[in-house]
Design a protein around this motif. Structure first.
Motif, short mmCIF file in Angstrom:
data_model
loop_
_atom_site.label_atom_id
_atom_site.label_comp_id
_atom_site.label_asym_id
_atom_site.label_seq_id
_atom_site.Cartn_x
_atom_site.Cartn_y
_atom_site.Cartn_z
N ASP A 20 87.92 -31.09 19.66
CA ASP A 20 87.39 -32.45 19.96
C ASP A 20 86.66 -32.27 21.28
OD1 ASP A 20 86.82 -34.96 19.82
OD2 ASP A 20 88.89 -35.77 20.80
N GLN A 21 85.46 -32.75 21.35
CA GLN A 21 84.53 -32.64 22.37
C GLN A 21 84.85 -33.54 23.41
OE1 GLN A 21 80.46 -32.94 21.56
NE2 GLN A 21 79.79 -32.18 23.35
N ARG A 22 85.29 -34.62 23.25
CA ARG A 22 85.43 -35.80 24.12
C ARG A 22 86.75 -35.40 24.82
NH1 ARG A 22 86.28 -41.09 21.05
NH2 ARG A 22 86.86 -39.51 19.64
N THR A 23 87.82 -34.84 24.24
CA THR A 23 88.77 -34.41 24.92
C THR A 23 88.41 -33.17 25.68
OG1 THR A 23 90.12 -34.67 22.93
CG2 THR A 23 91.35 -33.28 24.37
N LEU A 24 87.91 -32.23 25.41
CA LEU A 24 87.43 -31.22 26.35
C LEU A 24 86.65 -31.76 27.56
CD1 LEU A 24 85.99 -28.56 24.15
CD2 LEU A 24 88.14 -28.24 25.52
N ILE A 25 85.78 -32.75 27.30
CA ILE A 25 85.09 -33.38 28.57
C ILE A 25 86.08 -34.00 29.24
CG2 ILE A 25 83.71 -35.20 29.19
CD1 ILE A 25 81.85 -34.50 26.59
N SER A 26 86.98 -34.85 28.85
CA SER A 26 88.12 -35.60 29.79
C SER A 26 89.00 -34.50 30.30
CB SER A 26 88.92 -36.67 28.80
OG SER A 26 89.68 -35.81 27.82
N MET A 27 89.31 -33.43 29.81
CA MET A 27 90.23 -32.39 30.42
C MET A 27 89.76 -31.67 31.55
SD MET A 27 92.69 -30.97 27.38
CE MET A 27 91.64 -29.81 27.07
N ILE A 28 88.28 -31.42 31.44
CA ILE A 28 87.81 -30.42 32.15
C ILE A 28 86.51 -31.09 33.13
CG2 ILE A 28 86.19 -28.34 32.37
CD1 ILE A 28 87.64 -27.54 29.65
N ALA A 29 85.64 -31.70 32.40
CA ALA A 29 84.23 -32.04 33.21
C ALA A 29 84.74 -33.24 34.13
CB ALA A 29 83.42 -32.69 32.37
#
Length: 80
Positions: A20-29
């Motif tokens: 999930d792209q949103r999860t990656l953004i919220s976890m990293i970015a």
């Protein structure tokens, strides 16, 4: 529940989360951007507050003070 079943469920949830792209953004970015900005912002506010406090001349009222003439004649203190 066996340790193997826990590992299978954990692996499945991890793969789903990384997909999930949103999860990656919220976890990293977000942490990479937000934490430094908050740290720098709080540091700037703190430095500004300390600077204002050090420039401010405190007003102190001394009652009596015959036993401490150096305090009465100090800079920035209103003495009678």
């Amino acid at each position: 529940m066996s340790l193997r079943n826990i590992g299978i469920v954990y692996r499945k949830e991890l793969i789903d989360s990384l997909r999930d792209q949103r999860t990656l953004i919220s976890m990293i970015a977000v942490p990479l951007l937000l934490v430094p900005l908050l740290t720098i912002g709080l540091l700037v506010v703190m430095v500004r507050q300390v600077g204002e406090a050090s420039e401010e001349v405190p007003k102190v009222m001394i009652l009596g003070g015959e036993d401490s003439p150096n305090v009465r004649s100090g800079p920035g203190i209103l003495a009678k």
